[in-house]
Structure formats: C-alpha cells, structure tokens
Design a protein around this motif. Sequence first.
Motif: not given
Length: 658
Positions: A4-6, A8-11, A14, A34, A146, A150
């Motif tokens: 989930s994007d949620c 994927n955005s975590l450090s 976290e 990533n 990641g 890219k």
Amino acid sequence: MEQSDCLNSLSPAELRLLIRQEDYRISTTTGLANGYQQANVVILPNHLANDFEAFCRSNPAPLPLLYRSQSGETSCPPLAKLADIRTDISQYCVYQEGRLVKTVSSLQNYSSQPSSRTASEQLAVHHGQWSDMVCFYLGCSFGFEGRLKKAGVPVRNVEQGRNISMYRTSVPCIPAGAFSCPLVVTMRPVPAGLLDAAVEVTHLNPLAHGAPVHIGDPALLGIQDLSRPDYGERVELQPGDVTVFWACGVTAIEAILSSKPSLAFSHSPGCMFLTDLPDSSASSPITPPPDSVDPLATNLCPELTPLCFLVSHNPLLYSLASQKAVAKIRQLETIIGEDPGQRGIRALFVQDELLHSCLALSHSSSVAITTGFPTHYMHSPPDETDGPPGAIAMATMLLSLGKQVTIVTDRRALEMNQAIIAEAVRTGVLKNTIPLVTFEDSGPDSALHFLCHHGDPRKPRYDHLVAIERSGRAGDGNYYNMRGVNIKHLVDPIDDLFIAAKDIAGITTTGIGDGGNELGMGKVKEKVKSLMPNGSLVACVVPADYAVTAGVSNWGGYAVACGLYLLHTCPSHQRYLKKGLGLEHTSPQKQLQDWTANLPSVDKEESILSTLVRFGIRSGVTAHLAMEVDGLTFHPTHSDIITRLVEVTVGSATCNPS
C-alpha cells in the motif's frame, strides 16, 4: 500488486515500529523503505562468530557484511537508531542442531528470564545463552529495488505482490572454518533491452550484493525448475524478459543448516531488517572493512562499471566486462583491422566480434584450435606462415589461464606440427606441449563423436572451437586459395566440426581470417562474395559464431590473447566469472606475472616465425621462404603491430582496485 502507498511512504524507523507491533500489513519487506538498505540477519553462538566472519569475507557477493555485533548486543548503532534485533523483523527462523524448528515473530523469549520461557526454549538457551550470541547484518538485494524502478527497470516480484524467488545453486561457496554451503541466488526477470541499466544500478550498490552473478540459462547454475524456488515465491517472466540472478544473503541460512550449531536464528527469507542507511554505497555512513566485502565496494570508479553482452544463445548466456576492459579490447580490434597489404579486409569488419569471442573463450574450459592453409600447393610443405603463430599465441594464454587446449590439424601436417610444437616448448615459447589430433570423416556422426564424449551431445568435449587462417569450404564443396586454385586434396574436413557445433548446446565458435576464404568467415560470406577478389568462388560458407577479421590473421590470434588477459585482469569480469566468491584471491601477483609473461611478444613471435621458415613454410602472398607473413616483413610491420597490441594491454592502469 504492490504494498500500500501508506506503507511505502514510511521511513525505516516508522516501519520498524510497525513490525515491532506485529502489524498485519507487513509480511515481507520487498518494496518497502525504498532508498534504504535492507539487511539479512544471522545470529550465531560466539564460538562460531570468527568462522562466520571469515566465511563472509571469502564470499562477499552473497554475504556483504554491514555490521557484526558484540556478544549479546541487541542494537546496531551504525545501521539504525533505537533498533532491537529481537523484535524488529516480522518473522524469524529458529534453528537447533542445524534444523529449522519453528518460525516466530519475536526473539524476546530467548533473552528473557527462565520463568517466561517454554521448555524447548529453555533447553535451547541452555546450549547457547543469548549473552553469548553474535548478530551479523548482511546486505540485501531489496535495497536496490527502488533504484531499479527509478531507472525504468520493472521489478516483477513487487509488481506481482510476491516474495522474491530464491534458489539453491550447484555453485559451492568458499568454505571457512565450520561453514560450507552452496550459493543461493535471487532471480529477477529483466527485459533484454534493460540489462545494462539493471547491471549498472546494482553494481553501484555493492553492499546490497552488487551486480548480477549470472544472466541467462538457470541450468548453468544447477537450477532445473524456475517454477519451484527453494525459498520465496515463484515470480512470472513476461515476454522479452531474461532471467537475471544476484547473489543472495539466504546463503547464510544454508550455512547454518550445514554447520549445525546448537542454536541459531535468522530472518525468515523475504522478511528483512530495515536499516537507516541510504541505498547507495557512495553515501553510506559506514565503511565496512575492505577485506570483508566485495573489492568493488571500495572502488566504484566509472571505468569499472560493467557492460552486458550476449555470449551464447544455446545455452543463453550473457557476460559482464568493465567499460575500461571493453574500451581496450575495441582498441585492439582497431589495430588488427589495419590493412598495410591493401587487401580490402576492412570491408569484412564487424564491430565487437573480437570482444564477443574473448568473452566466450573466457567462460570456456576446453578449447580446440585449428589452423593450416595449404595455399602453396606446388611446394612441400604447402602451408603458409600465417596461422600457426596466432594459434600458438592463443594457446599459450589459454593454458596460462587454466584452460585445456587441443590443436586439430590435417593428417598430412601432423608430424610437422608436432615438430613445431616441440620446438616452441624447447625455446620456451610454450611451457608445455599441446595435444595434436586429426579429424577424419568416417561416417555421418563422425563430427558428433569427435566433439562429444561417446557421441552424446549433452557431454561436449570442448566448449569453444577456434579456426585461425584455416582454409574453409566454399559453396561448391571445394577449398580455394585467394587466386581461385582448388586445394581440396590437401585439406581434411574440419569444417564439419563447426557445422556440427551449431546444434550442440554449450559449444561456441570463432573464425579468424583476413580474406574471407577461411573457416568461420561464412558469417560474412555475402560481403566476401560482393567485395573481395574472386569472392563469389572462394568465399567460405561455413560460419562461426564470431568472425574476427584482421589485416593478417596472426594479428587476430595475438589480439585474442591480449583480450583474454584484459578480461582476466578486469575486476568486474572476474567477479562475474567467480559468482562473487573468493574475490580476495583474484589475480594474485604471481598469477598476474605469469599471465603477463604469456602475452605475445616480439621476441616470441620472431622465434616462432623463424621455426616455421626452418621447416620450409612460406609467406602467404609471395611464397618467399623468409621472415615475412602475407608478403609483409616481420620487421617493422608485424613487430610494430605486436608492440602496439601489448602496449594497449599492459599500459598504465587507472581505477584498478588491486
């Protein structure tokens, strides 16, 4: 389907907190964090720690050591803040006496007071107190996924929402102390057109296993069924994909299974420890000891960036070589393409045939070389001085590199070639004699039985055939010199070996020529027919996989010898050949001196030519019994070419980690 994007955005910090809380959304860590390194984790009794560190040092590609803890240490300050290795992995494996006994979501019970442990945990800890356990953190290939995205390289396992496929290979790691096991690899499908991008991106992250260790047919690693990975899940290939294999930290789990410690732990494959380290080694805040990681981790000079080349279709095999080595081999190709005899040979030139031939030969273990062009049919012997010197130069370097070499010759020339080889050994040009054999057409399967043990195409005797200045079969079945004279009565049907090799998996072929009527030049036969004198009559129609053209064929042999030297002193290529194992032993000084001593030299080539002249062998163009080849005198023409080839090969090195 991706995480989930949620998430994927975590450090990493976290995500470690969520893992510690046993968040149901995190099963594997592929696709997470990533931009940051992930780590394989192995936890062993203290008495095995030094052996395991030595094992990592000997096998840096699968086991890039990021950090070794103190005994009983639960944190890892250089890798992550506020981390606890007992709780910060979503699933652990527990091993007793080398057997996986269970998986758990926490290791706290193994470091808690006895009253809180189960009976089996008490028994296990009795044999190995947590305070005596040492944690090893090893780089993981998830750390470069990641970067692959890219760069536009699809990451199929993330796209498909699956754990990465991991396979046990037939390649043995370098043993150390109590540890000995096969290499484990991950497989990621990569579109053929994006192989260079995938190689470059991962090469730049050596602490996450670095560049691939194999690209192509899984069977070459001993992997028989891609649909049944030993660890992880099956990842589907898409049309146009090539199977690409990276060394894998799960090799450490195989090491646990083989060494049978009383108690050990590891991450569960695919469930990694998330570090706070950026995924590029260039910005990594830690500098691992240079003798405990891949040598390329300490020197990421752009000239060492590997390029990817197709070597063989059957079986499918790609190889890697650094930009520096490739550039030098292309310089060699330019030098040998000079045409002082004004024979128009540049019209037949195909770029990188020399490079591809050298790469294929570098991967070979047993090479058969054939030469002999009886152009002087009115003389005895009818042979010319072009061919044998180049053949001996290649054989000398191949033997120095540990390859088996056989020379295939005509029956009529067997005794003469035996005498030439004996003289080369006597004068020190060759260290040892080379077996000479003949080939006769005694039936429809003659070539198959010659090339393969018991005529079984699954058991080839040779994996590369080289023809250098060898008279080749024309379209009408005859053999012609450049004047259009038929010399078939002087030639044995060695062409049949090259024809048969096309249908035998694992045999590649090279033809070296300077006119188009030589064996192997069938690859460029249309150019020969339209551009060379008498081309429509004399053109050889038997192709080789690689057709190396040169102003004089001997020069092609010299260039192959030099190209092999460049590949075997190229860290990127050697790493690929060795599957990232035993790299601390790559090109020791004594070995390097031996390879250098076995390069062509003006003195050695002059000695060989002198021997040929004493045996009555004549110059190809003029039929002079003199120190010349194809009408060009040894000094200054040939000696100058040899000098320039060697200067390119052993000239000043830059960005060389050794």
